[in-house]
Design a protein around this motif. Structure first.
Motif, mmCIF file in Angstrom:
data_model
loop_
_atom_site.group_PDB
_atom_site.id
_atom_site.type_symbol
_atom_site.label_atom_id
_atom_site.label_comp_id
_atom_site.label_asym_id
_atom_site.label_seq_id
_atom_site.Cartn_x
_atom_site.Cartn_y
_atom_site.Cartn_z
ATOM 1 N N ILE A 43 6.055 28.306 65.674
ATOM 2 C CA ILE A 43 5.633 29.665 66.005
ATOM 3 C C ILE A 43 5.156 29.720 67.457
ATOM 4 O O ILE A 43 5.509 30.640 68.204
ATOM 5 N N VAL A 44 4.372 28.726 67.862
ATOM 6 C CA VAL A 44 3.889 28.668 69.246
ATOM 7 C C VAL A 44 5.075 28.532 70.203
ATOM 8 O O VAL A 44 5.137 29.199 71.239
ATOM 9 N N GLU A 45 6.021 27.678 69.841
ATOM 10 C CA GLU A 45 7.213 27.487 70.678
ATOM 11 C C GLU A 45 7.984 28.801 70.834
ATOM 12 O O GLU A 45 8.405 29.177 71.933
ATOM 13 N N LEU A 46 8.153 29.522 69.749
ATOM 14 C CA LEU A 46 8.851 30.807 69.792
ATOM 15 C C LEU A 46 8.089 31.805 70.659
ATOM 16 O O LEU A 46 8.678 32.503 71.480
ATOM 17 N N TYR A 47 6.778 31.855 70.494
ATOM 18 C CA TYR A 47 5.964 32.772 71.291
ATOM 19 C C TYR A 47 6.098 32.448 72.773
ATOM 20 O O TYR A 47 6.241 33.356 73.603
ATOM 21 N N GLU A 48 6.057 31.164 73.111
ATOM 22 C CA GLU A 48 6.179 30.771 74.517
ATOM 23 C C GLU A 48 7.546 31.150 75.082
ATOM 24 O O GLU A 48 7.649 31.598 76.232
ATOM 25 N N ARG A 49 8.596 31.011 74.288
ATOM 26 C CA ARG A 49 9.927 31.406 74.739
ATOM 27 C C ARG A 49 10.009 32.911 74.961
ATOM 28 O O ARG A 49 10.583 33.389 75.948
ATOM 29 N N LEU A 50 9.427 33.680 74.044
ATOM 30 C CA LEU A 50 9.412 35.132 74.198
ATOM 31 C C LEU A 50 8.606 35.549 75.424
ATOM 32 O O LEU A 50 9.002 36.445 76.173
ATOM 33 N N PRO A 87 9.135 21.672 54.873
ATOM 34 C CA PRO A 87 9.767 21.514 56.179
ATOM 35 C C PRO A 87 9.368 20.203 56.839
ATOM 36 O O PRO A 87 8.258 19.709 56.662
ATOM 37 N N SER A 88 10.298 19.653 57.608
ATOM 38 C CA SER A 88 10.027 18.388 58.296
ATOM 39 C C SER A 88 9.453 18.645 59.685
ATOM 40 O O SER A 88 9.463 17.770 60.526
ATOM 41 N N PHE A 89 8.969 19.841 59.927
ATOM 42 C CA PHE A 89 8.367 20.192 61.203
ATOM 43 C C PHE A 89 7.099 20.996 60.938
ATOM 44 O O PHE A 89 6.907 21.542 59.861
ATOM 45 N N ASN A 90 6.246 21.045 61.946
ATOM 46 C CA ASN A 90 5.019 21.806 61.831
ATOM 47 C C ASN A 90 5.330 23.265 62.127
ATOM 48 O O ASN A 90 5.735 23.605 63.239
ATOM 49 N N THR A 91 5.127 24.117 61.152
ATOM 50 C CA THR A 91 5.481 25.528 61.318
ATOM 51 C C THR A 91 4.656 26.200 62.406
ATOM 52 O O THR A 91 5.169 27.072 63.110
ATOM 53 N N VAL A 92 3.418 25.816 62.571
ATOM 54 C CA VAL A 92 2.581 26.409 63.615
ATOM 55 C C VAL A 92 3.146 26.073 64.990
ATOM 56 O O VAL A 92 3.212 26.923 65.879
#
Length: 96
Positions: free
Chosen positions: A73-80, A65-70
């Motif tokens: 995950i943090v971004e998704l958690y913050e959105r949730l 992936p061309s992005f940092n998976t961690v």
């Protein structure tokens, strides 16, 4: 060959040479290949000889992936978390 016959062959300790020859002939492999079969060897051969010109297959195998998976995950958690906060604020508003 019936499924029951196949099961009997698979579960037997030894297979008759004539039956083994017929199986090898049907599979288009040698009798020695069946006798010396090893899953580890097969997987090793496949992994060392696999080539594909199909880029979709290569992309599926070489996932880089061309992005940092961690970070994702943090971004998704913050959105949730923000969604839950918004729900709570809305419920508080309805309560008043």
């Amino acid at each position: 060959m019936s499924q029951q016959t196949k099961s009997n062959i698979e579960n037997s300790e030894e297979v008759d040479e004539e039956v083994l020859f017929k199986i090898a002939e049907a599979l288009k492999v040698s009798v020695e290949g069946i006798k010396n079969f090893s899953e580890d060897t097969v997987l090793n051969i496949i992994s060392n000889t696999f080539t594909s010109n199909d880029t979709s297959t290569l992309n599926a195998i070489n996932i880089q992936p061309s992005f940092n998976t961690v970070d994702k995950i943090v971004e998704l958690y913050e959105r949730l978390l923000q969604t839950e906060k918004d729900k709570l604020a809305y419920l508080e508003q309805l309560k008043k």
